[in-house]
Design a protein around this motif. Structure first.
Motif: not given
Length: 316
Positions: A151-170
């Protein structure tokens, strides 16, 4: 890293839906409306690989039933890394069409008869952004990976695709940054910052496998300041020069290195827990030994005292 500027290209006849897309685009995207398939193809050729494309998937001829447009299939064949979303009414009898769209390579469906609010459509667009990388990850990740790690890795993939960073993943996982760090450690994953850096490299490698994409366009799409920044990141994480990486298969090579790091992190976590258990056992044994020693000293201290005999009852 530079923020990712996502173009949003819309080709759809529904005026109400187009107005909703216009409002969404003004908040999150750089929106462009096109009128036909030829213009859409030309626009895609001139757009970065980060572009989202929303289309009506049907060819509509007056007096006949709508059928899936062969132009859409050709477009998906010509631009295999394009993120294409089909917006249609999901009526009875269209389940076969939905399966066909998935086989063609459509990444997401917007059900116009159900998702008729800006919030619902925005959720679909966000899901579509991370879908290609998530799909590739799903096929690559080991089956024994824990649910939390996945779940953490899938969320990280979505955040990066949106141009997000660490706080966005949290925020995406509704956690504090400190809790996110603890989650990653408990799941035997690298730190969140390292995970996001890996996701960015994997996203870039996914796009680099499309030989029609230039290194510079991929770099800008994935948030790197320049093509040299992307080249340095790729070499740092994979140990392979970018030119050689494209020859080998960029995503396959990078994902292999990523999985190797995941396994090393997992082994490190196991060793850490094993050492902690051994330390806890040793501490417990030492405590027991100390308790026994205290008991022995107490017994020895009483041995020197005269032993009192039990008083006998007087004879009657």
């Amino acid at each position: 890293m530079q923020p990712i500027l996502r173009p949003l290209i819309v080709m759809h006849p529904d005026s109400v839906f187009k107005e909703r897309m216009r409002r969404i685009g003004s908040q999150r995207f750089q929106t462009q409306f096109v009128s036909d398939w030829d213009v859409l193809r030309t626009t895609l050729q001139e757009s970065p690989p980060a572009a989202l494309v929303v289309v009506d998937p049907y060819r509509r001829t007056y007096g006949s039933e709508a059928e899936l447009a062969p132009e859409l299939r050709s477009l998906l064949w010509e631009f295999p890394t394009a993120t294409v979303i089909a917006a249609l009414e999901v009526q009875r009898g269209r389940m076969r069409d939905l399966r066909t769209l998935g086989e063609w390579g459509v990444k997401e469906i917007i059900a116009l008869d159900e998702e008729d609010t800006q919030e619902a459509i925005t959720r679909r667009l966000r899901a579509a952004q991370g879908r290609p990388l998530q799909s590739l990850l799903e096929r690559s990740l080991p089956a024994n990976l824990s649910g939390r790690a996945r779940a953490l890795l899938m969320a990280a993939a979505e955040v990066v695709a949106e141009g997000g960073h660490g706080r966005d993943l949290a925020a995406a996982l509704r956690l504090s940054e400190r809790t996110l760090l603890r989650w990653a450690e408990q799941a035997d994953l690298p730190p969140p910052r390292r995970i996001l850096a890996w996701m960015r490299v994997l996203l870039a490698c996914e796009l680099l496998d499309d030989q029609a994409q230039t290194v510079l366009s991929v770099a800008y799409t994935c948030g790197y300041a320049s093509d040299s920044s992307l080249r340095r990141a790729v070499q740092e994480f994979t140990g392979v020069l970018l030119t050689e990486l494209r020859k080998r298969g960029a995503f396959a090579t990078a994902s292999e290195m990523f999985l190797k790091e995941l396994e090393e992190t997992r082994e490190h976590g196991r060793a850490r827990r094993k050492a902690a258990r051994a330390e806890a056992r040793a501490a417990l044994q030492a405590e027991r030994a100390a308790a026994v020693a205290r008991g022995d000293r107490g017994t020895r201290g009483r041995r020197g005292a005269p032993r009192k005999s039990a008083a006998r009852p007087a004879a009657s």
